[in-house]
Write a protein that holds these residues in place. Sequence first.
Motif, PDB file in Angstrom:
ATOM      1  N   UNK A  55      11.288  -2.760   0.548  1.00 14.07           N
ATOM      2  CA  UNK A  55      11.627  -2.090   1.804  1.00 14.07           C
ATOM      3  C   UNK A  55      12.673  -2.920   2.532  1.00 14.07           C
ATOM      4  N   UNK A  56      13.679  -2.232   3.102  1.00 13.61           N
ATOM      5  CA  UNK A  56      14.676  -2.943   3.907  1.00 13.61           C
ATOM      6  C   UNK A  56      14.436  -2.709   5.400  1.00 13.61           C
ATOM      7  N   UNK A  57      13.286  -2.134   5.737  1.00 15.84           N
ATOM      8  CA  UNK A  57      12.958  -1.872   7.130  1.00 15.84           C
ATOM      9  C   UNK A  57      13.321  -0.475   7.584  1.00 15.84           C
ATOM     10  N   UNK A  58      14.247   0.152   6.880  1.00 11.02           N
ATOM     11  CA  UNK A  58      14.628   1.527   7.188  1.00 11.02           C
ATOM     12  C   UNK A  58      14.248   2.451   6.034  1.00 11.02           C
ATOM     13  N   UNK A 109       0.681  -4.657   0.275  1.00  7.39           N
ATOM     14  CA  UNK A 109       1.762  -3.732   0.603  1.00  7.39           C
ATOM     15  C   UNK A 109       2.377  -4.059   1.963  1.00  7.39           C
ATOM     16  N   UNK A 110       1.552  -4.456   2.912  1.00  9.97           N
ATOM     17  CA  UNK A 110       2.077  -4.766   4.241  1.00  9.97           C
ATOM     18  C   UNK A 110       2.992  -5.984   4.247  1.00  9.97           C
ATOM     19  N   UNK A 111       2.843  -6.851   3.268  1.00  8.71           N
ATOM     20  CA  UNK A 111       3.776  -7.978   3.155  1.00  8.71           C
ATOM     21  C   UNK A 111       5.193  -7.488   2.896  1.00  8.71           C
ATOM     22  N   UNK A 112       5.320  -6.320   2.251  1.00 10.09           N
ATOM     23  CA  UNK A 112       6.632  -5.711   2.025  1.00 10.09           C
ATOM     24  C   UNK A 112       7.067  -4.848   3.204  1.00 10.09           C
ATOM     25  N   UNK A 113       6.124  -4.067   3.733  1.00 10.79           N
ATOM     26  CA  UNK A 113       6.471  -3.116   4.782  1.00 10.79           C
ATOM     27  C   UNK A 113       6.623  -3.754   6.147  1.00 10.79           C
ATOM     28  N   UNK A 114       5.766  -4.713   6.472  1.00 13.05           N
ATOM     29  CA  UNK A 114       5.748  -5.325   7.806  1.00 13.05           C
ATOM     30  C   UNK A 114       5.622  -6.831   7.688  1.00 13.05           C
ATOM     31  N   UNK A 115       6.656  -7.490   7.173  1.00 13.24           N
ATOM     32  CA  UNK A 115       6.560  -8.940   6.934  1.00 13.24           C
ATOM     33  C   UNK A 115       6.342  -9.763   8.199  1.00 13.24           C
ATOM     34  N   UNK A 116       6.663  -9.200   9.366  1.00 12.29           N
ATOM     35  CA  UNK A 116       6.498  -9.951  10.610  1.00 12.29           C
ATOM     36  C   UNK A 116       5.063  -9.896  11.134  1.00 12.29           C
ATOM     37  N   UNK A 117       4.241  -9.053  10.563  1.00 10.12           N
ATOM     38  CA  UNK A 117       2.855  -8.911  11.033  1.00 10.12           C
ATOM     39  C   UNK A 117       1.919  -9.654  10.093  1.00 10.12           C
ATOM     40  N   UNK A 118       1.288 -10.727  10.556  1.00  9.86           N
ATOM     41  CA  UNK A 118       0.467 -11.568   9.663  1.00  9.86           C
ATOM     42  C   UNK A 118      -0.989 -11.108   9.549  1.00  9.86           C
ATOM     43  N   UNK A 178       0.452  -0.002  12.959  1.00  7.05           N
ATOM     44  CA  UNK A 178       1.555  -0.943  13.158  1.00  7.05           C
ATOM     45  C   UNK A 178       2.740  -0.146  13.693  1.00  7.05           C
ATOM     46  N   UNK A 179       3.114  -0.305  14.968  1.00  3.26           N
ATOM     47  CA  UNK A 179       4.273   0.443  15.489  1.00  3.26           C
ATOM     48  C   UNK A 179       5.573  -0.109  14.910  1.00  3.26           C
ATOM     49  N   UNK A 180       6.660   0.628  15.000  1.00  8.33           N
ATOM     50  CA  UNK A 180       7.959   0.092  14.562  1.00  8.33           C
ATOM     51  C   UNK A 180       8.285  -1.192  15.313  1.00  8.33           C
ATOM     52  N   UNK A 202      11.607   0.191  10.859  1.00  6.21           N
ATOM     53  CA  UNK A 202      11.858   1.298  11.781  1.00  6.21           C
ATOM     54  C   UNK A 202      10.755   2.351  11.756  1.00  6.21           C
ATOM     55  N   UNK A 203       9.999   2.410  10.703  1.00  8.15           N
ATOM     56  CA  UNK A 203       8.974   3.429  10.549  1.00  8.15           C
ATOM     57  C   UNK A 203       7.623   2.934  11.075  1.00  8.15           C
ATOM     58  N   UNK A 204       6.785   3.879  11.453  1.00  6.22           N
ATOM     59  CA  UNK A 204       5.409   3.561  11.818  1.00  6.22           C
ATOM     60  C   UNK A 204       4.584   3.355  10.552  1.00  6.22           C
ATOM     61  N   UNK A 205       3.565   2.511  10.657  1.00  2.74           N
ATOM     62  CA  UNK A 205       2.652   2.269   9.528  1.00  2.74           C
ATOM     63  C   UNK A 205       1.236   2.507  10.006  1.00  2.74           C
ATOM     64  N   UNK A 206       0.520   3.374   9.297  1.00  3.86           N
ATOM     65  CA  UNK A 206      -0.888   3.618   9.604  1.00  3.86           C
ATOM     66  C   UNK A 206      -1.716   3.144   8.421  1.00  3.86           C
ATOM     67  N   UNK A 207      -2.585   2.174   8.659  1.00  2.00           N
ATOM     68  CA  UNK A 207      -3.408   1.587   7.610  1.00  2.00           C
ATOM     69  C   UNK A 207      -4.804   2.202   7.610  1.00  2.00           C
ATOM     70  N   UNK A 208      -5.245   2.636   6.443  1.00  2.00           N
ATOM     71  CA  UNK A 208      -6.591   3.181   6.278  1.00  2.00           C
ATOM     72  C   UNK A 208      -7.499   2.077   5.754  1.00  2.00           C
ATOM     73  N   UNK A 209      -8.359   1.545   6.619  1.00  4.94           N
ATOM     74  CA  UNK A 209      -9.200   0.395   6.289  1.00  4.94           C
ATOM     75  C   UNK A 209     -10.642   0.852   6.087  1.00  4.94           C
TER      76      UNK A 209
END
Length: 588
Positions: A223-226, A257-266, A386-388, A393-400
Amino acid sequence: MRKQEVVVKRSRQEKLAALRQHNRVPVLVVGGGINGISTFRELALQGIPVVLIEKDDWCQAASGALSRMIHGGLRYLETGEFDLVKESVQERDRLLKNAPHYVSPLRTTVPIDSWGGGLINASKRFLRLGEKPTRRGALLIKTGLALYDLYTRQQGSMPRHRLNNTAETRARWPGFAVWVKYSATWYDAWIKAPERLGVELVLDTEQSHAGALALNYVSLVASDGERVTLRDNLTNTLFTLEPHVVVNATGAWIDHLNQQLAPADPRRLIGGTKGSHLIIDSPALLAELRDEMVYYENQDGRVCIMFPWYGKVLVGSTDIRVDDPENIACTPEEQRYILESLHFIFPHINVSAEDVVYTFSGIRPLPASDTEISGRITRNHSLVYFPPDASHDFSILNLVGGKWTTFRRFGEQAADRVLKLLGEKRRRSTVNMAIGGGRNFPCHERLPIWIRELSDKYQLAEPRVAQLVDRYGTRAELLLRLIAAEEEQPLQHHADYSDTELRWLIHEEQVFMLEDLLLRRTALGISGQLTPPLMAEIAHLMAQELAWSEACRQQQLEMTLSRLARLHGVSGLRLACQSQPAGVLHVG
């Protein structure tokens, strides 16, 4: 009444071409387990063009490794999760109604060793003052079942529980160990073909909306964020999509997967546990069980189950914390633990490792937790948004979390959250929506009459019609039409299946690997019916239908043998294949 949309079935190549041509999508669901499939279904039914991808086959990981129970969560009462029990009972009963071809009531008995045992420890667990599991007495179990009945009776579908005294227990279960003083009996449900139900949900959904596209064997690799980069794992080709919302339904792989999609969120969302099960060929144990499940506590207080399964016995499970979800398999230690638990309940029945014909393991995608006791981690589900931000740029909804029984409700909740993000509203409900072959499925009294009518209509013997109805519900009529048009030939090495039936499965149910057909579209693998000649015969048929080269056919056979040995404990097949003459393996 809204006009029904007519949707033309599309091939895999056509679906991939459509994605490349229109690379902007409102919603991308990643993960083809039951919760991802349910979310895909819910969104498509609201008219949302949604794409579902799965890196392997549908319901191949945890969603294909469940205990085959559809239950109301009796033991969750002890931890005070009353809302989860209520939701589970409601969804269990909906599945009994919406998928009657695969989900059936299951009489269940728990053996009990005392009258008042476990009260103090249960109180501590309820008040969050203790975590260690202990054995439960008749009074505690009766109290829990009385509460359970309250939820069940609201739905009005299951008989009340019964507490059996020593004489009654011995009369029904003479083989129980001497420590068993009482027993309690109630009803839950079981699912005989979970992977097939998942496939039917996918097929139903694609038929409901032309913009709904589902592709197995497609991975999100970057993912490049967009944009996200996807890979078709069957051809190794890459393409990109620009989603507005990504639904992360990858279960045990959510954090990966979130390490690719949202690398800034630990944030760490998943703390999965492994559950392993055995399929055992023991006529003595099968005769003891008849048509019931035994829901029992092992000596350490951990709950285990056993019940009849395709002429064998399914037993499980373990509950072990794990960090790496890849290549999960039942260990010798787990197998030993499960076999010892059997001996604890039925000491006179000799079951050994040689009686194990198949093993399977999966990771429960439980929420991250610091508790030392795995059984204390909630089985409830939740949505983590996870908001953009600067990294995407995209929203992420995680099913936990989540469990099979409540997949419809979890998917409904996830879809409602996505609809809110898109500014859309719900149009249709799935509460009373039949699934696949459960649509128009006759009641128990009407079923023999319907089978006889089909037999007369398609000029096919009643036992064969009954067999197909048992496998596919009302979808069997699609296959019966095909059989009537071209006379079927039984397989040489398994007369209960025919060439026409397997070809129908290959072309109608998104089969691309030999393993798909052997382990998920049919129960040949899990029921311990695979033999080297049968595998070779089916591989040959698939090669004809999918235009495989001889090298590809051999590769599929070798890969399936390897995975059966490594992940399912079926090592004898490889040895048998190596000892077979070439003419036996190269069918045709």
